[in-house]
Design a protein around this motif. Sequence first.
Motif, PDB file in Angstrom:
ATOM      1  N   VAL A  82     -81.764  25.017  54.759  1.00 23.12           N
ATOM      2  CA  VAL A  82     -81.535  23.700  54.189  1.00 23.12           C
ATOM      3  C   VAL A  82     -82.716  22.858  54.665  1.00 23.12           C
ATOM      4  N   VAL A  83     -83.410  22.208  53.745  1.00 21.16           N
ATOM      5  CA  VAL A  83     -84.589  21.415  54.096  1.00 21.16           C
ATOM      6  C   VAL A  83     -84.440  19.994  53.563  1.00 21.16           C
ATOM      7  N   CYS A  84     -85.284  19.108  54.055  1.00 20.73           N
ATOM      8  CA  CYS A  84     -85.280  17.729  53.576  1.00 20.73           C
ATOM      9  C   CYS A  84     -86.024  17.626  52.254  1.00 20.73           C
ATOM     10  N   ASP A  85     -85.496  16.840  51.365  1.00 19.11           N
ATOM     11  CA  ASP A  85     -86.125  16.588  50.077  1.00 19.11           C
ATOM     12  C   ASP A  85     -87.435  15.829  50.309  1.00 19.11           C
ATOM     13  N   HIS A  93     -90.221  16.667  55.714  1.00 15.32           N
ATOM     14  CA  HIS A  93     -90.469  17.833  54.867  1.00 15.32           C
ATOM     15  C   HIS A  93     -91.844  18.433  55.162  1.00 15.32           C
ATOM     16  N   ASP A  97     -92.099  22.063  56.800  1.00 13.83           N
ATOM     17  CA  ASP A  97     -92.665  23.036  55.870  1.00 13.83           C
ATOM     18  C   ASP A  97     -93.923  23.684  56.452  1.00 13.83           C
ATOM     19  N   ILE A 109     -85.413  28.938  50.542  1.00 13.04           N
ATOM     20  CA  ILE A 109     -84.867  27.578  50.614  1.00 13.04           C
ATOM     21  C   ILE A 109     -83.531  27.572  49.883  1.00 13.04           C
ATOM     22  N   CYS A 111     -81.330  24.898  49.765  1.00 12.38           N
ATOM     23  CA  CYS A 111     -81.152  23.623  49.081  1.00 12.38           C
ATOM     24  C   CYS A 111     -81.921  22.535  49.824  1.00 12.38           C
ATOM     25  N   GLN A 112     -82.012  21.375  49.183  1.00 10.95           N
ATOM     26  CA  GLN A 112     -82.671  20.221  49.787  1.00 10.95           C
ATOM     27  C   GLN A 112     -81.651  19.108  49.985  1.00 10.95           C
ATOM     28  N   PHE A 119     -77.941  16.578  55.036  1.00 11.88           N
ATOM     29  CA  PHE A 119     -78.536  17.760  55.660  1.00 11.88           C
ATOM     30  C   PHE A 119     -77.503  18.459  56.547  1.00 11.88           C
TER      31      PHE A 119
END
Length: 188
Positions: A82-85, A93, A97, A109, A111-112, A119
């Motif tokens: 799960v990552v930040c948009d 991000h 990244d 990934i 989802c964002q 998150f």
Amino acid sequence: AQWRAMEPRTGLVISEVRASELAAGLRRWELDVGFSFGVDQERGLAQESVWSYPLVVLVPTGHALAVHSELTLPQVIEHPLVVCDPYYKPGVHRQIDALVRRDGAKPAIACQAASLAGFITRIGSGDGIGLADEGHMLTVSRPDIVSIPLRDESASLTTFVLYRRAKKPLPLALRRFIAHVKAGQNPA
């Protein structure tokens, strides 16, 4: 709190805005200073590193990794993340990244998320695992999430102080505030 104790006559108004709104507010002289995990470089804005926290791995309590006392980055990127948009949290991000892709890895990934709350909710619900800074996780305690230290000395999330670059000197109070936060330790 330290700043207010040192400078009780200097006003301090705290607002929460997205990184893009922070940059725009500084450009328009609506804001004097801000904190961010980073925005795109702009000629008129200064971004200076003020503190960094080590990264931790967030996993749902039932996850196979939840039993570990620490994890390595290769162990982490074997699992969907799960990552930040990047629109809502561009600095977070960008920093995360770069870390997960630094050795040519291509993590999956899951989802964002647009917010810290989103998150953590996505991780707690089992969408994937994530990387977050230890400082924010000190303020979050949830029974459905386990926070595990990441064994990598270079793995941290940096916060920057942002302000306008001006042809004339910045006001004294603003210069003193910037010097104060740059000299300070990680806020806890």
